[in-house]
Write a protein that holds these residues in place. Structure first.
Motif, PDB file in Angstrom:
ATOM      1  N   UNK A 262       0.814  -1.229   0.000  1.00  0.00           N
ATOM      2  CA  UNK A 262       0.000   0.000   0.000  1.00  0.00           C
ATOM      3  C   UNK A 262       0.846   1.277   0.000  1.00  0.00           C
ATOM      4  N   UNK A 263       0.304   2.315  -0.618  1.00  0.00           N
ATOM      5  CA  UNK A 263       0.866   3.662  -0.546  1.00  0.00           C
ATOM      6  C   UNK A 263      -0.101   4.484   0.290  1.00  0.00           C
ATOM      7  N   UNK A 264       0.208   4.634   1.537  1.00  0.00           N
ATOM      8  CA  UNK A 264      -0.676   5.347   2.459  1.00  0.00           C
ATOM      9  C   UNK A 264      -0.248   6.803   2.557  1.00  0.00           C
ATOM     10  N   UNK A 265      -1.187   7.714   2.791  1.00  0.00           N
ATOM     11  CA  UNK A 265      -0.817   9.120   2.950  1.00  0.00           C
ATOM     12  C   UNK A 265      -0.025   9.330   4.234  1.00  0.00           C
ATOM     13  N   UNK A 266       0.836  10.346   4.272  1.00  0.00           N
ATOM     14  CA  UNK A 266       1.548  10.644   5.520  1.00  0.00           C
ATOM     15  C   UNK A 266       0.580  11.106   6.595  1.00  0.00           C
ATOM     16  N   UNK A 267       1.004  11.010   7.838  1.00  0.00           N
ATOM     17  CA  UNK A 267       0.129  11.367   8.961  1.00  0.00           C
ATOM     18  C   UNK A 267      -0.289  12.830   8.914  1.00  0.00           C
ATOM     19  N   UNK A 268       0.576  13.673   8.376  1.00  0.00           N
ATOM     20  CA  UNK A 268       0.259  15.096   8.334  1.00  0.00           C
ATOM     21  C   UNK A 268      -0.261  15.533   6.964  1.00  0.00           C
ATOM     22  N   UNK A 269      -0.891  14.613   6.241  1.00  0.00           N
ATOM     23  CA  UNK A 269      -1.404  14.952   4.907  1.00  0.00           C
ATOM     24  C   UNK A 269      -2.333  16.160   4.975  1.00  0.00           C
ATOM     25  N   UNK A 270      -2.090  17.085   4.045  1.00  0.00           N
ATOM     26  CA  UNK A 270      -2.914  18.288   3.928  1.00  0.00           C
ATOM     27  C   UNK A 270      -3.167  18.543   2.451  1.00  0.00           C
ATOM     28  N   UNK A 271      -4.404  18.460   2.007  1.00  0.00           N
ATOM     29  CA  UNK A 271      -4.672  18.653   0.577  1.00  0.00           C
ATOM     30  C   UNK A 271      -4.257  20.030   0.064  1.00  0.00           C
TER      31      UNK A 271
END
Length: 551
Positions: A262-271
């Motif tokens: 899987x390619x998961x978003x980072x914990x601090x993902x911000x669009x």
């Protein structure tokens, strides 16, 4: 810019990075120094070649590798190694690369090579201090700093001053030139001006591509600040020097069959980080469009953008690319904390971008579906959850020695009597920055791809011994086969893994000869070095023109 700091000042500057004190006397007691004839710093492909060559000559050798893996980019994502002209690749390098291995096979090959040669490897350690006496490196202090679960280095060490290594000769094979810098050897980074070495291709260039996207948080209002992904980098005059470095990235190994990790978003993902792309998609701006000069000057070709690609997993010379061009500007001379942040930011950029492309309503359906299908290929980097464990540092520091390889060498005009290997890739660079320009967004530089400057020998040229050892007044027992003495333009060509492997092998032989004779590396005679290189089938002379005709 050339930096030639006294050893004490260089040491203070470098060790201040680590937050563990500025003098070795203030650090926790280290084990008694381990003594070797030759210490190779960094076990990338060049380092492995250097170590094996020195051991073959009878030297007692140790390899220090900051990560848990050997090979660097050769086995760290660059499985399709760029040869340049095949006839220029020689010595022990040629049979290794001829195998056409996948990444895990390269890593296993390098492990076996060192094991067969009886060479110990100190993994998970990086240099934190250099002890230098009378112009010679006497010992290096190493911090233990293991990479994290997804293959990135830490900002701070787990154990400061964990080991001390003593050696008669040191070989700095790092992509960054950390040992040479801490030893007080002169170096530079960034782009020289055209008139520094008389190079027509040198210095800053006009924008490679300009995109009609408003660069400001509040459209039309510079006071509101720049959008994420843009840098407030001043645009230098054409031909002028700057400190920019071509783009880095990872050689990602994607799969699109639904069977990947899987390619998961980072914990601090911000669009909001991807507002630049959102505006482009909403306004129909073609951010996949780019261009490149290939084959000859003014030989322009289109260069398409992409985030996901199979096989080589390379970057793209366009705004839509698996890196944020310019975000690595602080890397070459940065401390370990800075570099750790850049590694992780490069990784998180693609993780966050993947999530953005999968979920944001502005994204075209084609890109959304591609992102949804993308995963990290199994069997390549399983120890790090599918993430590559080597950042592709195309260029960082460059030593400045008695001979600087420049554009004239690439054009076949260098006069050399001390060649220790051949190079043959054309001028090849990537963009340097993403900046606001006239109310739009510009991608700066990165014009050239395999731009050959000489026809008679098909662009094959020689690298002199003087370019892989420092000036004698600065250090007498150090060799540098990766961050060689070269201009930026020359480094865009010679920066290929086969060349660094070739130079590593030659450096290993020279180091062993220096130890055996008890002389400075600058005093190793060609009369002794060249027979050893030829015995390894190392090519040091240009091929005759008739031998370079395409078959």
């Amino acid at each position: 810019m050339t930096i030639a700091s006294p050893p004490r000042r260089a040491f203070l500057r470098q060790t201040a990075w680590l937050g563990v004190g500025v003098w070795a006397a203030r650090l926790p007691a280290a084990p008694a120094g381990e003594a070797f004839d030759v210490c190779v710093y960094v076990g990338n492909a060049s380092g492995v070649m250097a170590a094996c060559a020195a051991a073959k000559e009878g030297a007692k050798v140790v390899v220090v590798e900051p990560s848990r893996w050997l090979g660097g980019m050769t086995g760290g994502g660059l499985m399709h190694v760029d040869w340049g002209r095949e006839e220029a690749v020689s010595g022990s390098t040629r049979p290794i690369l001829k195998q056409g291995f996948e990444d895990p096979q390269y890593r296993a090959t390098f492990v076996k090579m060192l094991a067969d040669a009886g060479i110990p490897v100190i993994y998970d350690h990086r240099v934190s201090a250099v002890e230098k006496v009378a112009g010679r490196i006497r010992a290096i202090t190493l911090d233990r700093a293991p990479f994290d679960a997804t293959g990135c280095p830490p900002a701070q060490p787990a154990q400061a001053a964990a080991r001390v290594i003593r050696a008669q000769v040191f070989i700095d094979c790092s992509y960054e030139g950390d040992l040479l810098a801490q030893a007080g050897v002169a170096y530079t980074f960034g782009r020289e001006a055209r008139d520094t070495y008389g190079e027509s291709l040198a210095g800053a260039q006009p924008p490679m591509s300009v995109y009609a996207i408003d660069p400001y948080v509040q459209p039309g209002d510079p006071a509101s600040g720049l959008l994420p992904m843009l840098q407030p980098t001043p645009v230098a005059a054409v031909g002028a020097a700057d400190r920019l470095t071509m783009g880095y990235g990872f050689r990602w190994k994607f799969t699109f069959k639904g069977d990947g990790l899987p390619i998961d978003p980072p914990d601090d993902y911000d669009p909001k980080q991807f507002e630049l792309y959102r505006r482009a998609f909403q306004q129909g701006v073609d951010i996949l469009a780019g261009r490149v000069m290939r084959g000859k000057v003014d030989g322009w070709e289109s260069s398409g953008g992409r985030i996901f690609s199979g096989g080589a997993g390379n970057l793209a010379r366009a705004l839509f690319a698996p890196t944020n061009y310019g975000s690595n500007a602080g890397y070459p001379d940065g401390d370990y904390a800075t570099r750790a942040r850049i590694w992780k930011a490069q990784q998180d950029f693609v993780r966050g971008m993947t999530h953005f492309l999968r979920t944001d309503p502005s994204v075209p359906e084609k890109q959304r579906e591609l992102a949804r299908s993308a995963g990290l290929a199994k069997g390549i980097f399983d120890e790090t959850r599918g993430y590559p464990h080597q950042l592709y540092v195309r260029e960082a520091r460059r030593m400045v020695s008695d001979y600087v390889v420049t554009q004239k060498d690439l054009a076949g005009k260098g006069i050399l009597e001390d060649s220790v290997g051949l190079a043959s890739y054309g001028v090849d660079e990537w963009p340097y920055a993403t900046v606001p320009l006239g109310g739009k967004v510009a991608l700066m530089g990165g014009y050239y791809s395999m731009l050959y400057l000489e026809e008679e020998h098909r662009g094959i040229y020689r690298i002199p011994y003087r370019a892989i050892r420092p000036k004698q007044a600065q250090c007498t027992n150090l060799l540098v086969p990766v961050c060689v003495s070269a201009s930026h333009i020359a480094m865009t060509s010679l920066r290929m893994e086969p060349v660094w492997m070739i130079l590593g092998e030659s450096a290993g032989v020279a180091a062993a000869l220096a130890v055996r004779a008890g002389v400075a590396v600058q005093d190793v005679p060609n009369a002794e070095l060249y027979p050893k290189l030829r015995a390894l089938t190392q090519k040091v002379d240009l091929p005759k023109p008739k031998e370079t005709k395409p078959k």
